[in-house]
Design a protein around this motif. Structure first.
Motif, mmCIF file in Angstrom:
data_model
loop_
_atom_site.group_PDB
_atom_site.id
_atom_site.type_symbol
_atom_site.label_atom_id
_atom_site.label_comp_id
_atom_site.label_asym_id
_atom_site.label_seq_id
_atom_site.Cartn_x
_atom_site.Cartn_y
_atom_site.Cartn_z
ATOM 1 N N HIS A 6 10.751 13.006 13.902
ATOM 2 C CA HIS A 6 11.887 12.792 14.721
ATOM 3 C C HIS A 6 11.930 11.559 15.705
ATOM 4 O O HIS A 6 12.880 11.602 16.563
ATOM 5 C CB HIS A 6 12.356 13.929 15.259
ATOM 6 C CG HIS A 6 12.619 15.082 14.340
ATOM 7 N ND1 HIS A 6 12.049 15.773 13.508
ATOM 8 C CD2 HIS A 6 13.938 15.494 14.164
ATOM 9 C CE1 HIS A 6 12.758 16.598 12.837
ATOM 10 N NE2 HIS A 6 14.077 16.495 13.057
ATOM 11 N N VAL A 7 11.087 10.713 15.334
ATOM 12 C CA VAL A 7 11.131 9.312 16.248
ATOM 13 C C VAL A 7 10.677 8.241 15.349
ATOM 14 O O VAL A 7 10.169 8.425 14.262
ATOM 15 C CB VAL A 7 9.931 9.279 17.258
ATOM 16 C CG1 VAL A 7 10.364 9.753 18.449
ATOM 17 C CG2 VAL A 7 8.603 10.182 16.839
ATOM 18 N N GLY A 11 9.656 4.768 18.936
ATOM 19 C CA GLY A 11 9.603 5.835 19.661
ATOM 20 C C GLY A 11 10.859 6.271 20.007
ATOM 21 O O GLY A 11 10.881 7.377 21.000
ATOM 22 N N GLN A 12 11.926 5.865 19.432
ATOM 23 C CA GLN A 12 13.261 6.459 19.748
ATOM 24 C C GLN A 12 13.435 7.624 18.918
ATOM 25 O O GLN A 12 13.060 7.862 17.744
ATOM 26 C CB GLN A 12 14.200 5.098 19.507
ATOM 27 C CG GLN A 12 13.979 4.011 20.354
ATOM 28 C CD GLN A 12 14.280 4.421 21.930
ATOM 29 O OE1 GLN A 12 15.386 5.206 22.253
ATOM 30 N NE2 GLN A 12 13.332 4.132 22.573
ATOM 31 N N ALA A 13 14.491 8.526 19.313
ATOM 32 C CA ALA A 13 14.837 9.571 18.672
ATOM 33 C C ALA A 13 15.511 9.247 17.297
ATOM 34 O O ALA A 13 16.227 8.173 17.129
ATOM 35 C CB ALA A 13 15.954 10.391 19.478
#
Length: 171
Positions: A6-7, A11-13
């Motif tokens: 989920h990243v 490192g973003q959603a």
């Protein structure tokens, strides 16, 4: 290290891409409990709660919640549920009501979150409707009991062992 789903690379959603997954029939069953006083249980049984039919209202709320799960839980996929059922087992001997939800579809991702959301909102609705009679109620034990379909097949919650043993096992 396990790749997080989920990243993204930065490192973003990220909402998981399930486009290439094979659609299968998927079912999830979840449960939870609401503990309340004996007098409040009697009000539920006798349909004498001042706010009306507690069980029917909570059932409708649970079904609606399952259908709205993607609006409530970030990164959940909106799903075309083919079946949602919410059942209640009034257990006066334990001063509680057991709530069980079953969600089903044919799709590319599971329905565990929908079943958990149905149980959560159904128990919250019971709390809301009964809080004037019993502000000390407690909601407990919300969990997935069973999951069918998808890559992992059939999964059952093993409540007779240390639950931490299942933490490394994928659903």
């Amino acid at each position: 290290m396990t790749k997080l789903t989920h990243v993204d690379q930065t490192g973003q959603a990220n909402m998981v891409d399930v486009t290439d997954k094979t659609p299968t029939v998927r079912t999830a069953i979840a449960e939870g409990y609401i503990l309340m006083s004996a007098a409040t249980i009697e009000e539920v049984i006798n349909h004498s709660n001042k706010k009306g039919d507690v069980i029917t209202t909570a059932k409708i709320a649970g079904i609606q919640a399952a259908k709205k799960c993607a609006d409530l839980i970030p990164l959940c996929h909106p799903l075309a549920l083919s079946k949602v059922d919410v059942d209640f087992d009034i257990q006066p001997e334990y001063n509680r009501i057991r709530v069980q939800a079953m969600c089903k579809l044919t799709g590319r991702t599971g329905v565990e979150m929908e079943a958990l959301t149905a149980v959560s909102v159904a128990t919250l609705t019971l709390f809301d409707m009964c809080k004037a009679a019993d502000p000390y109620m407690e909601i407990q034990g919300i969990k997935v009991l069973e999951k069918l379909g998808g890559k992992t097949g059939h999964w059952l919650h093993d409540s007779n062992t240390n639950n931490n043993e299942n933490l490394d096992k994928p659903l």
